[in-house]
Motif scaffolding. Structure first.
Motif, mmCIF file in Angstrom:
data_model
loop_
_atom_site.group_PDB
_atom_site.id
_atom_site.type_symbol
_atom_site.label_atom_id
_atom_site.label_comp_id
_atom_site.label_asym_id
_atom_site.label_seq_id
_atom_site.Cartn_x
_atom_site.Cartn_y
_atom_site.Cartn_z
ATOM 1 N N ILE A 38 0.836 -1.206 0.000
ATOM 2 C CA ILE A 38 0.000 0.000 0.000
ATOM 3 C C ILE A 38 0.865 1.248 0.000
ATOM 4 C CG2 ILE A 38 -1.697 1.324 1.311
ATOM 5 C CD1 ILE A 38 -2.744 -1.361 2.405
ATOM 6 N N ARG A 39 1.901 1.236 0.812
ATOM 7 C CA ARG A 39 2.778 2.405 0.912
ATOM 8 C C ARG A 39 3.397 2.740 -0.441
ATOM 9 N NH1 ARG A 39 8.360 2.991 4.497
ATOM 10 N NH2 ARG A 39 9.167 4.800 3.402
ATOM 11 N N PHE A 40 3.914 1.736 -1.143
ATOM 12 C CA PHE A 40 4.643 2.032 -2.369
ATOM 13 C C PHE A 40 3.729 2.316 -3.553
ATOM 14 C CE2 PHE A 40 8.307 0.901 0.042
ATOM 15 C CZ PHE A 40 9.336 1.628 -0.564
ATOM 16 N N VAL A 41 2.473 1.928 -3.462
ATOM 17 C CA VAL A 41 1.509 2.396 -4.458
ATOM 18 C C VAL A 41 1.400 3.921 -4.368
ATOM 19 C CG1 VAL A 41 -0.940 2.471 -5.052
ATOM 20 C CG2 VAL A 41 0.177 0.271 -4.652
ATOM 21 N N LEU A 42 1.351 4.428 -3.144
ATOM 22 C CA LEU A 42 1.245 5.878 -2.947
ATOM 23 C C LEU A 42 2.542 6.602 -3.275
ATOM 24 C CD1 LEU A 42 -0.853 6.116 0.349
ATOM 25 C CD2 LEU A 42 -1.612 6.289 -2.021
ATOM 26 N N VAL A 43 3.682 5.926 -3.123
ATOM 27 C CA VAL A 43 4.956 6.546 -3.503
ATOM 28 C C VAL A 43 5.013 6.721 -5.021
ATOM 29 C CG1 VAL A 43 7.453 6.229 -3.604
ATOM 30 C CG2 VAL A 43 6.221 5.691 -1.494
ATOM 31 N N ALA A 44 4.518 5.713 -5.751
ATOM 32 C CA ALA A 44 4.622 5.744 -7.213
ATOM 33 C C ALA A 44 3.535 6.596 -7.874
ATOM 34 C CB ALA A 44 4.565 4.325 -7.758
ATOM 35 N N PHE A 45 2.315 6.496 -7.379
ATOM 36 C CA PHE A 45 1.186 7.185 -8.024
ATOM 37 C C PHE A 45 0.654 8.307 -7.139
ATOM 38 C CE2 PHE A 45 1.192 2.872 -9.765
ATOM 39 C CZ PHE A 45 1.177 3.147 -11.126
ATOM 40 N N PRO A 46 0.350 9.464 -7.743
ATOM 41 C CA PRO A 46 0.327 9.749 -9.184
ATOM 42 C C PRO A 46 1.618 10.360 -9.725
ATOM 43 C CG PRO A 46 -0.691 11.557 -8.025
ATOM 44 C CD PRO A 46 -0.251 10.576 -6.964
ATOM 45 N N SER A 210 -0.472 6.447 9.069
ATOM 46 C CA SER A 210 0.887 5.930 8.974
ATOM 47 C C SER A 210 1.330 5.822 7.521
ATOM 48 C CB SER A 210 0.974 4.565 9.655
ATOM 49 O OG SER A 210 2.256 3.989 9.473
ATOM 50 N N THR A 211 0.445 5.311 6.667
ATOM 51 C CA THR A 211 0.777 5.182 5.243
ATOM 52 C C THR A 211 1.016 6.539 4.612
ATOM 53 O OG1 THR A 211 -0.572 3.171 5.085
ATOM 54 C CG2 THR A 211 -0.021 4.288 3.032
ATOM 55 N N ALA A 212 0.166 7.505 4.931
ATOM 56 C CA ALA A 212 0.329 8.852 4.387
ATOM 57 C C ALA A 212 1.639 9.469 4.834
ATOM 58 C CB ALA A 212 -0.853 9.726 4.815
ATOM 59 N N TYR A 213 1.980 9.269 6.097
ATOM 60 C CA TYR A 213 3.232 9.834 6.624
ATOM 61 C C TYR A 213 4.437 9.223 5.909
ATOM 62 C CZ TYR A 213 6.885 11.210 9.941
ATOM 63 O OH TYR A 213 8.032 11.722 10.506
ATOM 64 N N THR A 214 4.456 7.893 5.816
ATOM 65 C CA THR A 214 5.628 7.234 5.224
ATOM 66 C C THR A 214 5.763 7.538 3.735
ATOM 67 O OG1 THR A 214 4.324 5.213 4.886
ATOM 68 C CG2 THR A 214 5.627 5.353 6.895
ATOM 69 N N ALA A 215 4.635 7.562 3.015
ATOM 70 C CA ALA A 215 4.698 7.773 1.568
ATOM 71 C C ALA A 215 4.918 9.239 1.211
ATOM 72 C CB ALA A 215 3.421 7.265 0.905
ATOM 73 N N ILE A 216 4.128 10.119 1.816
ATOM 74 C CA ILE A 216 4.195 11.538 1.457
ATOM 75 C C ILE A 216 5.290 12.257 2.240
ATOM 76 C CG2 ILE A 216 2.908 13.706 1.382
ATOM 77 C CD1 ILE A 216 0.349 12.015 1.116
ATOM 78 N N GLY A 217 5.289 12.063 3.561
ATOM 79 C CA GLY A 217 6.262 12.779 4.385
ATOM 80 C C GLY A 217 7.670 12.251 4.234
ATOM 81 N N ALA A 218 7.868 10.966 4.570
ATOM 82 C CA ALA A 218 9.216 10.406 4.580
ATOM 83 C C ALA A 218 9.795 10.254 3.182
ATOM 84 C CB ALA A 218 9.206 9.056 5.297
ATOM 85 N N SER A 219 8.983 9.767 2.238
ATOM 86 C CA SER A 219 9.515 9.493 0.903
ATOM 87 C C SER A 219 9.578 10.748 0.035
ATOM 88 C CB SER A 219 8.670 8.422 0.199
ATOM 89 O OG SER A 219 8.803 7.189 0.845
ATOM 90 N N LEU A 220 8.454 11.415 -0.150
ATOM 91 C CA LEU A 220 8.381 12.475 -1.150
ATOM 92 C C LEU A 220 8.869 13.821 -0.624
ATOM 93 C CD1 LEU A 220 4.976 11.435 -2.754
ATOM 94 C CD2 LEU A 220 7.306 10.785 -3.404
ATOM 95 N N ILE A 221 8.326 14.272 0.507
ATOM 96 C CA ILE A 221 8.777 15.550 1.055
ATOM 97 C C ILE A 221 10.221 15.445 1.529
ATOM 98 C CG2 ILE A 221 8.441 17.230 2.912
ATOM 99 C CD1 ILE A 221 5.450 16.658 2.768
ATOM 100 N N GLY A 222 10.534 14.346 2.243
ATOM 101 C CA GLY A 222 11.895 14.169 2.739
ATOM 102 C C GLY A 222 12.908 14.162 1.620
ATOM 103 N N TYR A 223 12.630 13.386 0.579
ATOM 104 C CA TYR A 223 13.565 13.302 -0.537
ATOM 105 C C TYR A 223 13.633 14.604 -1.318
ATOM 106 C CZ TYR A 223 15.924 8.885 -1.124
ATOM 107 O OH TYR A 223 16.796 7.854 -0.991
ATOM 108 N N GLY A 224 12.501 15.304 -1.441
ATOM 109 C CA GLY A 224 12.515 16.575 -2.150
ATOM 110 C C GLY A 224 13.463 17.573 -1.504
#
Length: 300
Positions: A38-46, A210-224
């Motif tokens: 579930i987490r990595f679906v949100l990392v990839a899309f959209p 938790s999923t929103a935090y890990t996908a949006i916060g940790a992955s996308l915002i953090g990496y940005g």
């Protein structure tokens, strides 16, 4: 680095350090491998619809996704589900620096500097102390599973290094495509269709947050933020901030989950981080090819 950018780097470390506790809390309601899918679906899309594919072959993208994302986080989620304390997980994951140096030396024939070799030895000693200390009071199997996560991440580092691919946001997003289907299939095989279906139809607010935090916060915002800092400053000025991740992870676990490390675990952790620091921090700009600790990709 300017004060503003130093504070941004610290902010990213806080996001990534707290990520271990956030994952652990979410696992209360969802099987680990399903949660990963579930987490990595949100990392990839959209985002995959808007971010260009990284300048690398599909073989490299799939290899990095398999090792850095699917391998690393499958082991991480399973280790947490088996009962490994979140703070300790954030510390053991940093062993990827030591493993990266060793694997790069064997596979890429990149001879480590004397400083890196000494740091790797010191870090290994600290890691062994942590394992012994934890094993004295709790099952050691989750720790061994977590070490597999560290080794998988390290192998991904070496693949990316050999291909000359920067671990940027585009690589994070596109390599995330590798994760969902295998993770879902493994979850179906291990947990069964009934449990997977029930979890998907009864997602709690904690699991969703938790999923929103890990996908949006940790992955996308953090990496940005992280990639923007690496674009402005030498890696040697930015990367050492990663050493704050286990410190923050342990502190958050202490505050939120009452996870109190033993004295011997603290000693081992300090020794390990000292070794990692010795292997990665240099007064000179980081040279191309020198293994440095990359950020938690799916911690990213």
């Amino acid at each position: 680095m300017s004060l503003k950018h130093s504070l941004l780097a610290v902010l990213v470390m806080v996001i990534w350090g707290a990520n271990f506790v956030v994952i652990d809390e979410g696992l209360d309601d969802v099987p680990p491998l399903l949660f990963l899918a579930i987490r990595f679906v949100l990392v990839a899309f959209p985002l995959i619809l808007f971010i260009p594919r990284p300048k690398a072959s599909w073989r490299v993208v799939v290899a990095v996704g398999t090792l850095m994302s699917l391998g690393q986080f499958s082991f991480l989620y399973v280790a947490l589900d088996l009962g490994l304390p979140a703070g300790l997980a954030s510390l053991i994951l940093q062993a990827q620096v030591i493993f990266t140096i060793v694997i790069a030396a064997v596979v890429l024939k990149e001879r480590p500097t004397s400083r890196q070799a000494v740091g790797a030895v010191i870090g290994t000693v600290g890691l062994v102390v942590v394992i012994i200390a934890h094993g004295a009071s709790s099952p050691v199997v989750p720790v061994l599973v977590m070490l597999c996560a560290s080794m998988s991440w390290a192998a991904g580092n070496v693949v990316a290094r050999s291909a000359g691919v920067a671990s940027g946001l585009s690589l994070v997003v596109w390599s995330a495509l590798v994760v969902p289907i295998p993770a879902l299939l493994m979850s179906l095989a291990i947990d069964g269709g009934h449990e997977v279906g029930h979890a998907l139809t009864h997602l709690s607010g904690t699991a969703i947050a938790s999923t929103a935090y890990t996908a949006i916060g940790a992955s996308l915002i953090g990496y940005g933020i992280w990639n923007s800092l690496l674009a402005r400053y030498p890696a040697g000025a930015v990367v050492p901030f990663v050493l704050l991740v286990p410190v923050i992870g342990i502190a958050v676990a202490w505050a939120v989950q009452d996870e109190v490390p033993t004295v011997l675990e603290v000693i081992g952790g300090v020794v390990m981080l000292a070794g990692v620091a010795a292997a990665t921090i240099s007064r000179r700009p980081t040279r191309a090819g020198t293994p440095v600790p990359s950020p938690p990709a799916g911690s990213s």
